[in-house]
Scaffold this active site. Structure first.
Site, PDB file in Angstrom:
ATOM      1  N   HIS A  68     -13.611   2.891  25.224  1.00  0.00           N
ATOM      2  CA  HIS A  68     -12.061   2.796  25.225  1.00  0.00           C
ATOM      3  C   HIS A  68     -11.255   4.309  25.087  1.00  0.00           C
ATOM      4  O   HIS A  68     -12.001   5.084  24.524  1.00  0.00           O
ATOM      5  CB  HIS A  68     -11.450   1.884  24.270  1.00  0.00           C
ATOM      6  N   HIS A  70      -9.368   5.356  22.565  1.00  0.00           N
ATOM      7  CA  HIS A  70      -9.053   6.206  21.159  1.00  0.00           C
ATOM      8  C   HIS A  70     -10.028   7.592  21.053  1.00  0.00           C
ATOM      9  O   HIS A  70     -11.035   7.674  21.547  1.00  0.00           O
ATOM     10  CB  HIS A  70      -9.843   5.257  19.998  1.00  0.00           C
ATOM     11  N   ASP A  72     -11.595   8.997  18.908  1.00  0.00           N
ATOM     12  CA  ASP A  72     -12.894   9.196  18.213  1.00  0.00           C
ATOM     13  C   ASP A  72     -14.046   8.610  19.244  1.00  0.00           C
ATOM     14  O   ASP A  72     -15.094   8.575  18.809  1.00  0.00           O
ATOM     15  CB  ASP A  72     -12.814   8.473  16.785  1.00  0.00           C
ATOM     16  N   HIS A  73     -13.589   8.239  20.272  1.00  0.00           N
ATOM     17  CA  HIS A  73     -14.434   7.445  21.264  1.00  0.00           C
ATOM     18  C   HIS A  73     -14.427   8.473  22.515  1.00  0.00           C
ATOM     19  O   HIS A  73     -15.381   8.454  23.556  1.00  0.00           O
ATOM     20  CB  HIS A  73     -14.213   6.115  21.758  1.00  0.00           C
ATOM     21  N   ASP A 145     -14.881   0.031  19.905  1.00  0.00           N
ATOM     22  CA  ASP A 145     -14.373  -0.898  18.780  1.00  0.00           C
ATOM     23  C   ASP A 145     -14.179  -2.355  19.188  1.00  0.00           C
ATOM     24  O   ASP A 145     -13.902  -2.480  20.188  1.00  0.00           O
ATOM     25  CB  ASP A 145     -13.075  -0.101  18.169  1.00  0.00           C
ATOM     26  N   GLU A 170     -20.319  -0.896  15.679  1.00  0.00           N
ATOM     27  CA  GLU A 170     -19.715  -0.114  14.804  1.00  0.00           C
ATOM     28  C   GLU A 170     -19.764  -0.819  13.572  1.00  0.00           C
ATOM     29  O   GLU A 170     -19.875  -1.832  13.559  1.00  0.00           O
ATOM     30  CB  GLU A 170     -18.294   0.072  15.299  1.00  0.00           C
ATOM     31  N   HIS A 381     -20.972   4.670  13.344  1.00  0.00           N
ATOM     32  CA  HIS A 381     -19.598   4.618  13.229  1.00  0.00           C
ATOM     33  C   HIS A 381     -19.268   3.794  11.840  1.00  0.00           C
ATOM     34  O   HIS A 381     -18.428   3.040  11.893  1.00  0.00           O
ATOM     35  CB  HIS A 381     -18.914   4.023  14.289  1.00  0.00           C
TER      36      HIS A 381
END
Length: 562
Positions: A68, A70, A72-73, A145, A170, A381
């Site tokens: 996705h 975000h 942090d991904h 997530d 995660e 994560h």
């Protein structure tokens, strides 16, 4: 025995820069390529030196899958593809492909244009990186997530009993069990309402997508119902673009939003207006959604600095904050913050934490394991201590499941069992037993002939006759042919008679027939003789047989006995 190797390049016993290398079936797959918000140096990116010390990544990686949008991904994608070097395919969903470059460009502006940092990707690198993206549909992708509770704009995560060899989950909220969604929403509205009623300002730091839309819908509905007049703003640009894409991808949202969309678009807000920087100094109450969500940079941090000294004001942190960010320091209870230029900021405003995070809590993670029924679980994560707690809980509650929590660069090897369970029909077993041979023994594998039928996710091995009957199909027989040359001066009819007599004498245990149509049959094998066009003394014997030929029946030689 085949095995799966999993190595975190980021998010191993840490939150942020999610990047997992999976080696399976001779292929190397990278799951996510995120950025860490708590660092301003090379530590913000995954450590690709675990793949190769020098050279490009293309020859070591088969593909990259982004779960996705975000940061942090996906935040390290242009760095990985354009600066380190990767030319292979990058898979992500259509909405992620649309939104990802917007978030990347926004973060680049903050990092390079405003902070003046070097060793960072350029706008052109983002464009070149996105050219390598292959968009996919929803049910073709992995999930990064997830949340087991539906919210106001998206449905809950769901997975069938797929029983994988390993489930990588995660674990951001590994030790948290959140109260009900309705209670959290009620508390959130109460805090906001109380603050604006006493003339205070409310700052809600959010990332542009996900929580921003959910909380905007929540406040919009509440303002309408209560007939409140205090202005609500969201920081322009990013969230505005995000809302545009939510309208565009309305079919990806939950059922309630899709139904409401027939009358009006839930992302067209009546009470929520675009924010201008000058509004921060306006007197009186207001609510502002500003990016980014951890108060580590950008407009949310600028507004926070202005409002922090007034006890009437409030900041509501709706999601997780990684270590090193202003958001994390606030939630740790710090009242004096050291800002850039060694200035100290005294915090007098009220600080509230209300989790509207996209991450599952401990209960949600356990629920996912129960649904998927994996053989092994890997936690990524998350913070090491919290992971340890959840790891113990998983291994206690699910007997037979091993749980792993590797650090960055640490490889976990999972042995896999490639056997596939198949039901065998009783008739087929009886027929096999009638042919003789040893009885079935698990330690001594034995070949069985039959037809494999896959139906309702189960496999059955049945006799060909039963398969034809069940599937209502006609039988088609496949025959194989070959030619054998013989030197024989006689006529074709005499040669065939001689072949027949010879086979009859050497194949005593088999049925050998001389048929009126000028052919010889040995069980299911058919033989026919003709003279060569170039040399009448050279005879061509045509052999034809079906797939299920009697074992041990062979014909050799190129000269008939006299």
């Amino acid at each position: 025995m085949p095995e799966i190797k999993v190595t975190p390049l980021g998010a191993g016993q840490d939150v942020g820069r999610s990047c997992i290398l999976v080696s399976i079936g001779g292929k190397n797959i990278m799951l996510d390529c995120g950025m860490h918000m708590g660092y301003n140096d090379d530590r913000r990116f995954p450590d690709f030196s675990y793949i190769t010390q020098n050279g490009r990544l293309t020859e070591f990686l088969d593909c990259v899958i982004i779960s996705h949008f975000h940061l942090d991904h996906c935040g390290a994608l242009p760095y990985m593809s354009e600066m380190v070097g990767y030319d292979g395919p990058i898979y992500m969903t259509h909405p992620t492909k649309a939104i990802c470059p917007i978030l990347l460009e926004d973060f680049r502006k903050i990092t390079v244009d405003k902070k003046g940092e070097t060793n960072f990707f350029t706008s052109q690198m983002i464009k070149d990186c996105m050219k390598k993206v292959v968009p996919l549909n929803l049910h073709q992708t992995v999930q990064g997530d997830y949340n087991m509770t539906p919210d106001r704009h998206l449905g809950a995560a769901w997975i069938d009993k797929c029983r994988p060899d390993i489930l990588i989950s995660e674990s951001t909220y590994a030790t948290t069990i959140r109260d009900s969604k309705r209670c959290r929403e009620r508390d959130f509205l109460k805090k906001v309402h109380e603050t604006v009623e006493r003339g205070g300002k409310v700052l809600i730091p959010v990332f542009a997508l996900g929580r921003a839309q959910e909380l905007c819908i929540l406040l919009e509905t509440f303002w309408e119902r209560m007939n409140l007049k205090a202005p609500i703003y969201f920081s322009t640009g990013l969230t505005e673009k995000a809302n545009h894409y939510y309208k565009l991808f309305i079919t990806w949202t939950n059922q309630k939003i899709r139904k409401t969309f027939v009358q009006r678009n839930m992302f067209e807000f009546k009470h929520i207006k675009a924010f201008d920087r000058s509004y921060a100094d306006n007197p009186g109450p207001m609510v502002v959604f500003a990016t980014p969500g951890m108060l580590h940079a950008g407009q949310s941090l600028q507004i926070f600095k202005k409002w922090a000294g007034n006890e009437k004001n409030m900041v509501i942190m709706p999601g997780y904050c990684v270590q090193g960010t202003v958001g994390h320091k606030l939630l740790s209870g710090q009242k004096k913050l050291e800002m850039e230029g060694r200035t100290t900021l005294e915090v007098k405003l009220q600080v509230e934490y209300m989790s509207f995070s996209a991450h599952a809590d401990a209960k949600g993670i356990m629920q996912l394991i129960r649904m998927a029924e994996p053989r092994n679980v890997m936690l990524v994560h998350g913070e090491a201590k919290k992971m340890e707690f959840l790891k113990d809980k998983i291994e206690q509650e699910f007997t037979g499941i091993s749980c792993f929590m590797p650090a960055n660069g640490e490889t976990t090897t999972i042995p896999t069992n490639p056997s596939v369970p198949v039901d065998i029909s009783l008739n087929l077993l009886k027929r096999e037993a009638a042919f003789g041979g040893p009885l079935p023994d698990p330690k001594k594998p034995r070949t069985m002939h039959g037809t494999l039928i896959m139906k309702d996710s189960s496999l059955r091995l049945v006799s060909p006759e039963q398969a034809l009957k069940e599937l209502d199909l006609n039988e088609h027989q496949l025959r194989f042919t070959c030619r054998v040359q013989l030197q024989d001066p006689y006529s074709d009819t005499d040669t065939l008679s001689r072949v027949y007599n010879h086979l009859k004498s050497v194949l005593k245990g088999y049925t050998v027939q001389h048929l009126p149509d000028g052919t010889v049959m040995v069980e299911s094998i058919v033989l026919k003789v003709s003279s060569s066009a170039e040399d009448p003394n050279t005879k061509v014997v045509l052999l034809s047989w079906s797939y299920q030929v009697t074992p041990g029946c062979t014909i050799q030689g190129s000269q008939l006995p006299h």
